[in-house]
Design a protein around this motif. Structure first.
Motif, PDB file in Angstrom:
ATOM      1  N   SER A   1       0.808  -1.223   0.000  1.00  0.00           N
ATOM      2  CA  SER A   1       0.000   0.000   0.000  1.00  0.00           C
ATOM      3  C   SER A   1       0.843   1.275   0.000  1.00  0.00           C
ATOM      4  CB  SER A   1      -0.917   0.011   1.226  1.00  0.00           C
ATOM      5  OG  SER A   1      -1.837  -1.059   1.195  1.00  0.00           O
TER       6      SER A   1
ATOM      7  N   SER B   1      -8.138   3.327  -2.933  1.00  0.00           N
ATOM      8  CA  SER B   1      -7.699   2.557  -1.773  1.00  0.00           C
ATOM      9  C   SER B   1      -6.180   2.502  -1.708  1.00  0.00           C
ATOM     10  CB  SER B   1      -8.271   1.140  -1.845  1.00  0.00           C
ATOM     11  OG  SER B   1      -9.677   1.167  -1.988  1.00  0.00           O
ATOM     12  N   ALA B   2      -5.627   2.529  -0.506  1.00  0.00           N
ATOM     13  CA  ALA B   2      -4.176   2.511  -0.339  1.00  0.00           C
ATOM     14  C   ALA B   2      -3.552   1.303  -1.019  1.00  0.00           C
ATOM     15  CB  ALA B   2      -3.826   2.516   1.151  1.00  0.00           C
ATOM     16  N   LEU B   3      -4.224   0.164  -0.956  1.00  0.00           N
ATOM     17  CA  LEU B   3      -3.709  -1.053  -1.579  1.00  0.00           C
ATOM     18  C   LEU B   3      -3.755  -0.971  -3.100  1.00  0.00           C
ATOM     19  CD1 LEU B   3      -2.623  -3.887  -0.979  1.00  0.00           C
ATOM     20  CD2 LEU B   3      -4.976  -4.692  -0.838  1.00  0.00           C
TER      21      LEU B   3
ATOM     22  N   PRO C   1      -4.299   8.236  -0.671  1.00  0.00           N
ATOM     23  CA  PRO C   1      -4.789   6.872  -0.429  1.00  0.00           C
ATOM     24  C   PRO C   1      -5.786   6.791   0.708  1.00  0.00           C
ATOM     25  CG  PRO C   1      -2.575   7.138   0.431  1.00  0.00           C
ATOM     26  CD  PRO C   1      -2.893   8.413  -0.297  1.00  0.00           C
TER      27      PRO C   1
ATOM     28  N   PHE D   1      -5.489   2.839   4.790  1.00  0.00           N
ATOM     29  CA  PHE D   1      -4.218   2.144   4.969  1.00  0.00           C
ATOM     30  C   PHE D   1      -4.388   1.097   6.062  1.00  0.00           C
ATOM     31  CE2 PHE D   1       0.106   1.625   6.608  1.00  0.00           C
ATOM     32  CZ  PHE D   1       0.796   1.405   5.419  1.00  0.00           C
TER      33      PHE D   1
END
Length: 253
Positions: free
Chosen positions: A66, A194-196, A216, A219
């Motif tokens: 991430s 999304s962070a991912l 993002p 997390f």
């Protein structure tokens, strides 16, 4: 069907366990080479499935991949708020069965991105917001419109929202959003996802020829201390699946 579907950890490990059991031929005495290979494969698949289902490993994978959130004030300081563009990537929507508003049928990830998008808008200021994406199972504008409705409910002026309803995946999100942002002569572009999902998104925008700043969402936090972080759970397996999906996406040409 995307290649990532075939590297889903659950599918891969179940196939590996099945092949291992088939090779063993029911012979667990290690008397034949096939039985030895089969037993080793089956146990390896079982162990991998256990580990990928633990909060400890799934969180570690997600955090490793991430993008870490950061303050963007310094990077946006040289641009006028009215010349900034915010891009929010949508994340799926359920079909309408009972007349629920589309805004409420967005996926959990989509709702998180919408909430974060409204926060980022208020914190930094933007002249335009591009909501990007469509769900091929629904009407072309339904997914982006659902996100736009949520943003309006959260205080974002509808007149600032531009719907991009052609994109079916991250690569197309980047291509179509880049085209719109260039047409707006944007001084700075910030992407919310999304962070991912952010590393793959940044790579796609880079390939599209647009420099963007990441904002993002969600997390992954560290799992709680204690033995429970080594106990399998379905939520953690799902998190591992998403991490593998993003890793495979980063390898796509």
């Amino acid at each position: 069907m995307p290649i990532s579907r075939f590297v889903d950890p659950l599918l891969v490990l179940l196939v590996a366990a099945g092949v291992g059991l088939a090779l063993s031929g029911g012979d667990w005495s290690f008397r034949t080479r096939g039985a030895k290979i089969g037993r080793a494969l089956a146990w390896s698949a079982w162990l991998a499935l256990w580990l990928l289902s633990t909060p400890w490993l799934s969180s570690a994978l997600a955090r490793r991949i991430s993008t870490v959130p950061r303050d963007l004030h310094a990077e946006l300081a040289g641009s006028s708020p009215e010349r900034r563009v915010l891009v929010i990537l949508t994340a799926g929507i359920d079909a309408d069965e009972f007349g629920e508003p589309a805004m409420e049928r967005q996926s959990a990830e989509g709702l998180e991105r919408g909430l974060a998008g409204a926060r980022v808008y208020r914190e930094y200021g933007f002249g335009h917001i591009i909501v990007s994406g469509k769900d091929v199972r629904t009407a072309p504008t339904e997914l982006a419109s659902a996100m736009a409705d949520l943003l309006v409910e959260l205080g974002v002026p509808r007149k600032k929202i531009i719907l991009e309803t052609e994109s079916r995946d991250t690569r197309e999100n980047a291509l179509h959003s880049t085209r719109i942002a260039r047409g707006l002569s944007a001084d700075a572009v910030v992407v919310v996802t999304s962070a991912l999902h952010m590393p793959r998104s940044l790579r796609m925008f880079e390939r599209a020829g647009l420099d963007v700043l990441p904002a993002p969402v969600r997390f992954q936090s560290l799992p709680p201390d204690g033995p429970e972080k080594l106990l399998p759970e379905s939520l953690s397996l799902r998190r591992s699946q998403r991490a593998v999906h993003e890793l495979v996406g980063l390898l796509e040409p």
